[in-house]
Scaffold this active site. Structure first.
Site, PDB file in Angstrom:
ATOM      1  N   GLY A   1       0.841  -1.198   0.000  1.00 25.27           N
ATOM      2  CA  GLY A   1       0.000   0.000   0.000  1.00 25.27           C
ATOM      3  C   GLY A   1       0.875   1.247   0.000  1.00 25.27           C
TER       4      GLY A   1
ATOM      5  N   TYR B   1       0.267 -17.662  -3.313  1.00 24.63           N
ATOM      6  CA  TYR B   1      -0.746 -16.648  -3.010  1.00 24.63           C
ATOM      7  C   TYR B   1      -2.123 -17.321  -2.893  1.00 24.63           C
ATOM      8  CZ  TYR B   1      -3.662 -12.504  -3.385  1.00 24.63           C
ATOM      9  OH  TYR B   1      -4.609 -11.529  -3.143  1.00 24.63           O
TER      10      TYR B   1
END
Ligand code: UDP
Length: 326
Positions: free
Chosen positions: A36, A151
């Site tokens: 982020g 993932y």
């Protein structure tokens, strides 16, 4: 309402934050800023209903207290993006799985039942059999592909934790399988295709299509996504359910590159780059990634408001403005 967003400085998290602040809710973002970017939320920092801590979800001592404060939690914190996943396969597992578990444990111990949405991913469907992916499909992970699927494995574990906490601790949890989400503030740094094509096109650099470009994706504008998420959070029926969230208009990467080039009047050429060159090694791409949205429509009643053309027009305009400002 009090809203906690983990991974809140990611691109989707920042739009969720904006949506709730506009409604007058108090929003608390936590993010370690590894994927982020604070730039995504910088513009909100002086609003009275905005809170932010740069912290690691695995170790932050205030997590329990903040979870107990929240009426609604969006768990978005995760190591994401194909480049990151290929470069840091251990971190994907050792962050994504215990981060989700710690959050759910905190919620279970809070004596309070916040409404929780956990971000999962269409990656869990793996290669699939060429059909549109439905939530009831079996999940098959190829043994031979090694950490390519880390993932997906981390998100399958998060879903399993979510369903188990919903069952055992009676927490109102919904698991969201995100398909390709696009829109303002998305970065191409970790591999996402549309911001990369747009940046390349407005800079008159070659548009880099990986593989033969015949692989397809379906892109959902993040501003549709956040509205659909709110509807899911408000629905009792979606508790303890897994739901695909996306758009089902399908487009190949060749078509997407051409569309971005034409819409931006770019002089760029479109080049094809082998996967080994793009990702640094042999990479198993998903040929077709399309959601079955029956459950999504049944639970949300939502109709998408953003066409792919409208999103791309917006992104081209933003990219041009950025170039002018720099
Ligand atoms: N891709 C591409 N050029 C780029 C980046 C990605 O052709 O510069 C391709 C990528 O190989 C994949 C598709 O675009 O087939 C979507 O990639 P992204 O990482 O955005 O999403 P995902 O593969 O996770 O669905």
């Amino acid at each position: 309402m009090h809203v906690l967003i983990t991974g809140g400085c990611g691109f989707i998290g920042s739009h969720i934050a904006e949506y709730h602040m506009d409604k007058g809710d108090v929003v608390h973002l936590i993010d370690d800023l590894s994927t982020g970017n604070f730039d995504n939320v910088e513009q909100f920092k002086d609003r009275p209903n905005f809170r932010f801590n740069q912290v690691d979800i695995l170790t932050w001592p205030e997590l329990e207290r903040t979870v107990a404060w929240a009426d609604r939690i969006y768990h978005m914190a995760a190591v994401v993006g194909v480049y990151r996943v290929m470069a840091e396969p251990i971190k994907v597992l050792s962050t994504n799985i215990p981060g989700c578990e710690r959050l759910l444990r905190a919620a279970a111990n809070s004596g309070w039942k916040p409404r929780i949405l956990i971000a999962s991913s269409s990656e869990v469907y793996g290669q699939g059999q060429g059909q549109a992916f439905a939530e009831t499909d079996n999940i098959i992970i190829e043994s031979a592909a090694h950490y390519r699927w880390n993932y997906a494995i981390s998100k399958i574990a998060d879903e399993a934790f979510g369903l188990s906490y919903a069952q055992s601790a009676h927490l109102p949890i919904t698991l969201i399988r995100f398909f390709n989400t696009v829109g303002p503030r998305q970065s191409g740094r970790y591999g996402m295709v549309l911001p990369r094509f747009v940046e390349q096109a407005v800079a008159n650099q070659p548009l880099t299509v990986y593989g033969d470009g015949e692989q397809t994706r379906c892109f959902c504008d993040v501003r549709d996504t956040v509205q659909a998420l709110d509807r899911l959070a408000n629905s009792q029926e979606s508790i303890q359910e897994i739901v695909n969230v996306g758009n089902d208009r399908e487009i190949s990467m060749n078509e997407l590159a051409q569309m971005v080039k034409t819409m931006s009047n770019s002089k760029s050429e479109i080049v094809h780059i082998p996967y080994e060159e793009a990702y640094g090694e042999v990479f198993l791409d998903i040929q077709r990634r399309k959601p079955n949205l029956e459950k999504f429509y049944r639970l949300t009643g939502y109709h998408h408001q953003w066409s792919l053309e409208a999103t791309i027009t917006d992104l081209i305009e933003l990219a041009r403005r950025k170039i002018k400002q720099s």
